[in-house]
Design a protein around this motif. Sequence first.
Motif, PDB file in Angstrom:
ATOM      1  N   TYR A  93      16.298  10.676  -4.194  1.00 38.73           N
ATOM      2  CA  TYR A  93      16.969   9.507  -4.766  1.00 38.73           C
ATOM      3  C   TYR A  93      16.146   8.803  -5.836  1.00 38.73           C
ATOM      4  O   TYR A  93      16.608   7.855  -6.442  1.00 38.73           O
ATOM      5  N   GLY A  94      14.900   9.227  -6.031  1.00 40.51           N
ATOM      6  CA  GLY A  94      14.053   8.604  -7.042  1.00 40.51           C
ATOM      7  C   GLY A  94      12.617   8.436  -6.573  1.00 40.51           C
ATOM      8  O   GLY A  94      12.255   8.860  -5.484  1.00 40.51           O
ATOM      9  N   GLN A  95      11.777   7.825  -7.445  1.00 38.03           N
ATOM     10  CA  GLN A  95      10.358   7.641  -7.165  1.00 38.03           C
ATOM     11  C   GLN A  95      10.038   6.187  -6.857  1.00 38.03           C
ATOM     12  O   GLN A  95      10.671   5.284  -7.371  1.00 38.03           O
ATOM     13  N   LEU A  96       9.017   6.015  -6.025  1.00 37.41           N
ATOM     14  CA  LEU A  96       8.519   4.687  -5.668  1.00 37.41           C
ATOM     15  C   LEU A  96       7.003   4.685  -5.770  1.00 37.41           C
ATOM     16  O   LEU A  96       6.361   5.652  -5.381  1.00 37.41           O
ATOM     17  N   ALA A  97       6.441   3.612  -6.267  1.00 37.14           N
ATOM     18  CA  ALA A  97       4.987   3.439  -6.238  1.00 37.14           C
ATOM     19  C   ALA A  97       4.669   2.546  -5.045  1.00 37.14           C
ATOM     20  O   ALA A  97       5.225   1.459  -4.914  1.00 37.14           O
ATOM     21  N   LEU A  98       3.818   3.036  -4.158  1.00 35.66           N
ATOM     22  CA  LEU A  98       3.474   2.312  -2.938  1.00 35.66           C
ATOM     23  C   LEU A  98       1.975   2.074  -2.865  1.00 35.66           C
ATOM     24  O   LEU A  98       1.192   2.938  -3.237  1.00 35.66           O
ATOM     25  N   GLY A  99       1.595   0.927  -2.328  1.00 35.67           N
ATOM     26  CA  GLY A  99       0.207   0.703  -1.975  1.00 35.67           C
ATOM     27  C   GLY A  99       0.028   1.058  -0.512  1.00 35.67           C
ATOM     28  O   GLY A  99       0.875   0.730   0.318  1.00 35.67           O
ATOM     29  N   VAL A 100      -1.046   1.763  -0.199  1.00 36.62           N
ATOM     30  CA  VAL A 100      -1.347   2.120   1.182  1.00 36.62           C
ATOM     31  C   VAL A 100      -2.677   1.458   1.528  1.00 36.62           C
ATOM     32  O   VAL A 100      -3.711   1.790   0.956  1.00 36.62           O
ATOM     33  N   ASN A 101      -2.626   0.492   2.428  1.00 35.76           N
ATOM     34  CA  ASN A 101      -3.820  -0.257   2.817  1.00 35.76           C
ATOM     35  C   ASN A 101      -4.147   0.113   4.266  1.00 35.76           C
ATOM     36  O   ASN A 101      -3.447  -0.312   5.184  1.00 35.76           O
ATOM     37  N   THR A 102      -5.194   0.904   4.456  1.00 37.87           N
ATOM     38  CA  THR A 102      -5.550   1.405   5.786  1.00 37.87           C
ATOM     39  C   THR A 102      -6.362   0.361   6.534  1.00 37.87           C
ATOM     40  O   THR A 102      -7.446  -0.024   6.115  1.00 37.87           O
ATOM     41  N   ARG A 103      -5.793  -0.079   7.652  1.00 36.80           N
ATOM     42  CA  ARG A 103      -6.485  -1.083   8.476  1.00 36.80           C
ATOM     43  C   ARG A 103      -7.458  -0.419   9.432  1.00 36.80           C
ATOM     44  O   ARG A 103      -8.543  -0.916   9.668  1.00 36.80           O
ATOM     45  N   ARG A 104      -7.045   0.717  10.019  1.00 36.45           N
ATOM     46  CA  ARG A 104      -7.911   1.432  10.955  1.00 36.45           C
ATOM     47  C   ARG A 104      -7.584   2.909  10.888  1.00 36.45           C
ATOM     48  O   ARG A 104      -6.427   3.290  10.733  1.00 36.45           O
ATOM     49  N   MET A 105      -8.607   3.733  11.035  1.00 39.23           N
ATOM     50  CA  MET A 105      -8.424   5.174  10.974  1.00 39.23           C
ATOM     51  C   MET A 105      -9.473   5.849  11.856  1.00 39.23           C
ATOM     52  O   MET A 105     -10.623   5.437  11.874  1.00 39.23           O
ATOM     53  N   ARG A 106      -9.025   6.867  12.599  1.00 36.57           N
ATOM     54  CA  ARG A 106      -9.961   7.619  13.436  1.00 36.57           C
ATOM     55  C   ARG A 106      -9.480   9.060  13.491  1.00 36.57           C
ATOM     56  O   ARG A 106      -8.294   9.306  13.699  1.00 36.57           O
TER      57      ARG A 106
END
Length: 148
Positions: A93-106
Amino acid sequence: MPENNVIISIRGQQTYQGADEESVELVTEGLLRPECGGYTLSYQESEVTGMAGTLTTFQIEKDCITLVRAGEVNSQMVFQEGRRHLSMYETPYGQLALGVNTRRMRADLNDKGGDIEIDYNIEIDHRVAGVNTFQISVREKKPGAIPQ
């Protein structure tokens, strides 16, 4: 093409502004390969996720996990704890620009499997649009085992 060698269990929760929390659970077969000091985990999406025809790959390194989707849905999301990355998300349906802000990762993986947890915010126009968590369990596929 190599045979699928792991069973992947994915539990995801998504909360978007103005919407009820959405939970997704998926169990599928996939491939886990050691690569350059990390691992690559990949599987084919199904109609259950609404992304049939898409290959999902997690590139797991010590301090960074990159999620790449290729096929009907194309995207790349970079997860680094405490960091924000801009990602493009392409759908039919189209393109989106997203911000991905990682709070926690393991990520705790070895050649036979392990666990991955990612807790992150999705931002649109620098505003939090959703809060997401992934819990991924990877287990060695036993010969003759059927995913449940």
